[in-house]
Design a protein around this motif. Structure first.
Motif, mmCIF file in Angstrom:
data_model
loop_
_atom_site.group_PDB
_atom_site.id
_atom_site.type_symbol
_atom_site.label_atom_id
_atom_site.label_comp_id
_atom_site.label_asym_id
_atom_site.label_seq_id
_atom_site.Cartn_x
_atom_site.Cartn_y
_atom_site.Cartn_z
ATOM 1 N N VAL A 126 -2.698 2.173 -4.516
ATOM 2 C CA VAL A 126 -2.779 3.622 -4.086
ATOM 3 C C VAL A 126 -3.705 3.478 -2.687
ATOM 4 O O VAL A 126 -4.842 3.345 -3.074
ATOM 5 N N GLN A 127 -3.077 3.852 -1.429
ATOM 6 C CA GLN A 127 -3.986 3.745 -0.415
ATOM 7 C C GLN A 127 -4.552 4.985 0.124
ATOM 8 O O GLN A 127 -5.855 4.992 0.507
ATOM 9 N N GLY A 128 -3.745 5.828 0.057
ATOM 10 C CA GLY A 128 -4.145 7.285 0.339
ATOM 11 C C GLY A 128 -3.693 8.504 -0.103
ATOM 12 O O GLY A 128 -2.435 8.251 -0.541
ATOM 13 N N LEU A 129 -4.229 9.724 -0.430
ATOM 14 C CA LEU A 129 -3.664 10.629 -0.971
ATOM 15 C C LEU A 129 -3.858 12.028 -0.062
ATOM 16 O O LEU A 129 -5.074 12.097 0.315
ATOM 17 N N THR A 130 -3.078 12.834 0.080
ATOM 18 C CA THR A 130 -3.377 14.112 0.830
ATOM 19 C C THR A 130 -3.044 15.284 -0.083
ATOM 20 O O THR A 130 -2.038 15.361 -0.887
ATOM 21 N N ALA A 131 -3.707 16.504 0.320
ATOM 22 C CA ALA A 131 -3.213 17.981 -0.415
ATOM 23 C C ALA A 131 -3.879 19.227 0.870
ATOM 24 O O ALA A 131 -4.625 18.569 1.869
ATOM 25 N N GLN A 132 -3.532 20.154 0.208
ATOM 26 C CA GLN A 132 -3.802 21.052 1.127
ATOM 27 C C GLN A 132 -5.207 21.737 0.992
ATOM 28 O O GLN A 132 -6.240 21.639 1.988
ATOM 29 N N ARG A 133 -5.599 22.124 -0.261
ATOM 30 C CA ARG A 133 -6.870 22.698 -0.400
ATOM 31 C C ARG A 133 -7.303 22.619 -1.848
ATOM 32 O O ARG A 133 -8.583 22.754 -2.226
ATOM 33 N N ASP A 134 -6.398 21.719 -2.624
ATOM 34 C CA ASP A 134 -6.995 21.749 -4.280
ATOM 35 C C ASP A 134 -7.959 20.755 -4.578
ATOM 36 O O ASP A 134 -7.598 19.411 -4.731
ATOM 37 N N LEU A 140 -3.126 9.032 8.734
ATOM 38 C CA LEU A 140 -2.788 8.507 7.376
ATOM 39 C C LEU A 140 -1.406 8.025 7.248
ATOM 40 O O LEU A 140 -1.030 6.858 6.801
ATOM 41 N N ALA A 141 -0.534 8.684 7.299
ATOM 42 C CA ALA A 141 1.039 8.613 7.334
ATOM 43 C C ALA A 141 1.389 7.439 8.278
ATOM 44 O O ALA A 141 2.547 6.821 7.918
ATOM 45 N N ALA A 142 0.573 7.090 9.213
ATOM 46 C CA ALA A 142 1.156 5.927 10.107
ATOM 47 C C ALA A 142 -0.021 4.900 10.128
ATOM 48 O O ALA A 142 0.225 4.062 11.025
ATOM 49 N N HIS A 143 -0.855 4.918 9.247
ATOM 50 C CA HIS A 143 -1.819 3.846 9.068
ATOM 51 C C HIS A 143 -1.205 2.420 9.107
ATOM 52 O O HIS A 143 -0.316 2.307 8.399
ATOM 53 N N PRO A 144 -1.806 1.436 9.824
ATOM 54 C CA PRO A 144 -1.128 0.234 10.022
ATOM 55 C C PRO A 144 -0.907 -0.398 8.580
ATOM 56 O O PRO A 144 -0.044 -1.317 8.617
ATOM 57 N N GLU A 145 -1.740 -0.206 7.472
ATOM 58 C CA GLU A 145 -1.531 -1.048 6.409
ATOM 59 C C GLU A 145 -0.938 -0.324 5.580
ATOM 60 O O GLU A 145 -0.730 -0.809 4.240
ATOM 61 N N ALA A 146 -0.471 0.986 5.696
ATOM 62 C CA ALA A 146 0.518 1.718 4.788
ATOM 63 C C ALA A 146 1.693 1.027 4.876
ATOM 64 O O ALA A 146 2.411 0.759 5.788
ATOM 65 N N GLY A 147 2.315 0.637 3.555
ATOM 66 C CA GLY A 147 3.774 0.067 3.405
ATOM 67 C C GLY A 147 4.581 1.253 3.119
ATOM 68 O O GLY A 147 5.682 1.271 3.907
ATOM 69 N N GLN A 148 4.382 1.935 2.086
ATOM 70 C CA GLN A 148 5.341 2.953 1.422
ATOM 71 C C GLN A 148 4.436 4.236 2.062
ATOM 72 O O GLN A 148 3.453 4.263 1.437
ATOM 73 N N VAL A 149 5.197 5.269 2.393
ATOM 74 C CA VAL A 149 4.974 6.844 2.635
ATOM 75 C C VAL A 149 5.734 7.489 1.711
ATOM 76 O O VAL A 149 7.047 7.886 1.823
ATOM 77 N N ASN A 153 0.769 -1.133 -0.052
ATOM 78 C CA ASN A 153 -0.028 0.086 -0.059
ATOM 79 C C ASN A 153 1.079 1.002 -0.012
ATOM 80 O O ASN A 153 1.873 1.315 0.560
ATOM 81 N N LEU A 154 0.565 2.171 -0.738
ATOM 82 C CA LEU A 154 1.232 3.410 -0.967
ATOM 83 C C LEU A 154 0.464 4.609 -0.403
ATOM 84 O O LEU A 154 -0.879 4.785 -0.861
ATOM 85 N N VAL A 155 1.092 5.557 0.227
ATOM 86 C CA VAL A 155 0.329 6.970 0.758
ATOM 87 C C VAL A 155 1.276 7.834 0.211
ATOM 88 O O VAL A 155 2.460 8.015 0.482
#
Ligand code: NAD
Ligand code: MG
Length: 399
Positions: A30-38, A88-97, A3-5
């Protein structure tokens, strides 16, 4: 399957990361995506990559994204705020961040991934400058694996004896040489630098990048931050770290060993190369980028950087040598000054002027070794820099 964050998914590095990841659906999800406001930008990425989670910092933006995802029947949980990014950055299922937020704003999420013992692909160099010792100590304590994405540090990683490990001084290395393109003002007559505009500063000759790092490349503060980043990642003192201008941006950095051997990594100036290297390491995956046509390139040039042209490089070298509060103060002041320059509130020579003023004021201050101390110093330096920007702006208007 891993899983990739991606933190900072809508940015230049974020998009390049997703481009590479999409080439390897058998290996990465792709497990999770983040952004500021876009909102629109992140929604588009959610439609393409189908993450389980998406986070926007701003609540109103997150609410709009939630509606869009629901209307599109996407199975994506939308969250808001910095705490949700850290979670999300520390999610137990996240492999690579992938840590690709710009600036000091990336410190808490990066620290969160490190403390969860993740494999952290670190593009976001500013946290390493402001809190390098803390990040490396926490990384060792929690068994995190850091792989540098910055093309120079990734090049060095590739040229070190394997298995290379960030946070340990590599054996047999005499010197690291960071290459720099010299940016858009490498040959601009010094007298003209006073009047350069943000539009000219962000027009980089070789790389396509976000606005802040593009200005940093023009001033060469980017290379200054990278010297400090290299000292943190590879535990070498200032006198073992050098910078050389190489306008072709084909050689991404050089490791000089004690026996006189010098190993370099070459490649196209395309961030998908170091990103693919880090995602695949210790394997190799296709990145979507071919090699260089050396005969077509013809020749490589090298020159020493001129600190009169690039005072930011001098300031960063000073901060690296002095240590203490200075790297953190330098980084914060630079972020404030660059933003003011981009908003036409400060002229180009004002950038190093503001940073130098804040560094002078920071000289006697406590470094702040723990997170609270680091954040307090960052906040203090931002205030000092904002005051210096206002002061310089006033004197410019009266001149
Ligand atoms: P960018 O401006 O293109 O993207 C920044 C990303 O961070 C966006 O997704 C944005 O939404 C997010 N972001 C911005 N402020 C935020 C905040 N306060 N909280 C949460 N998220 C926020 O930047 P970029 O060029 O992709 O660079 C990202 C990082 O990678 C920087 O630290 C830069 O120095 C480093 N880097 C970039 C390159 C490059 O080629 N672009 C190369 C080497 C290193
Ligand atoms: Mg770089």
């Amino acid at each position: 399957m891993q899983n990739l964050v991606v933190l900072g998914a809508t940015g230049t590095i974020g998009r390049n990361t997703l481009d590479v990841a999409a080439r390897h659906p058998d290996k990465l999800r792709v497990q999770g995506l983040t952004a500021q406001r876009d909102v629109e930008g992140l929604f588009e990425l959610c439609r393409l990559h189908r993450p389980r989670y998406a986070v926007l910092v701003e609540p109103a933006a997150a609410a709009r994204l939630r509606d869009l995802c629901r209307d599109a029947a996407l199975d994506c949980e939308v969250m808001e705020g910095v705490a949700a990014i850290c979670e999300l950055a520390a999610h137990p299922e996240a492999g690579q961040v992938m840590s690709a937020i710009v600036g000091a704003a990336g410190l808490l999420p990066t620290l969160s991934a490190v403390r969860a013992g993740k494999r952290v692909l670190i593009a976001n160099k500013e946290p390493l400058v402001m809190a390098g010792a803390l990040l490396m100590a926490e990384s060792a304590r929690h068994g995190a694996t850091l792989i540098p994405i910055d093309s120079e540090h990734n090049a060095i990683f590739q040229c070190l004896p394997s298995p290379a490990r960030c946070g340990e001084r590599p054996k047999g290395v005499h010197r690291l040489i960071l290459t720099a393109s010299g940016g858009p003002f490498r040959e601009t007559p010094l007298a003209q630098l006073e009047a350069v505009t943000p539009q000219q500063a962000v027009r980089h000759p070789n790389w396509v990048m976000g606005q802040k790092i593009s200005v940093d490349s023009a001033t060469m503060m980017n290379k200054g931050l990278e010297l400090i980043e290299a000292a943190v990642l590879y535990r070498l003192p200032a006198d073992r770290l050098d910078v050389v201008i190489h306008p072709e941006s084909a050689i991404h950095s050089v490791v000089e060993y004690v026996d006189g051997s010098m190993l370099a990594q070459l490649g196209q100036p395309d961030m998908r190369v170091p990103i693919a290297h880090a995602l695949a390491w210790p394997e190799r995956w296709e990145s979507g980028v071919g090699g260089l046509d050396l005969a077509a390139l013809g020749r490589f040039r090298f020159e020493a950087p001129d600190e009169r042209r690039f005072p930011c490089l001098r300031l960063a070298r000073f901060a690296l040598r002095q240590g203490g509060a200075l790297p953190n103060a330098l980084n914060a002041a630079n972020e404030v000054a660059v933003e003011a320059f981009l908003q036409h509130r400060l002229n180009y020579p004002g950038i190093p002027a503001v940073i130098e003023e804040v560094m002078d004021a920071a000289a006697g201050r406590q470094a702040g070794d723990d997170l609270d101390g680091i954040l307090a110093l960052d906040a203090w330096a931002r205030e000092a820099a904002a005051a210096a920007v206002a002061e310089l702006g006033r004197s410019l208007r009266h001149a």
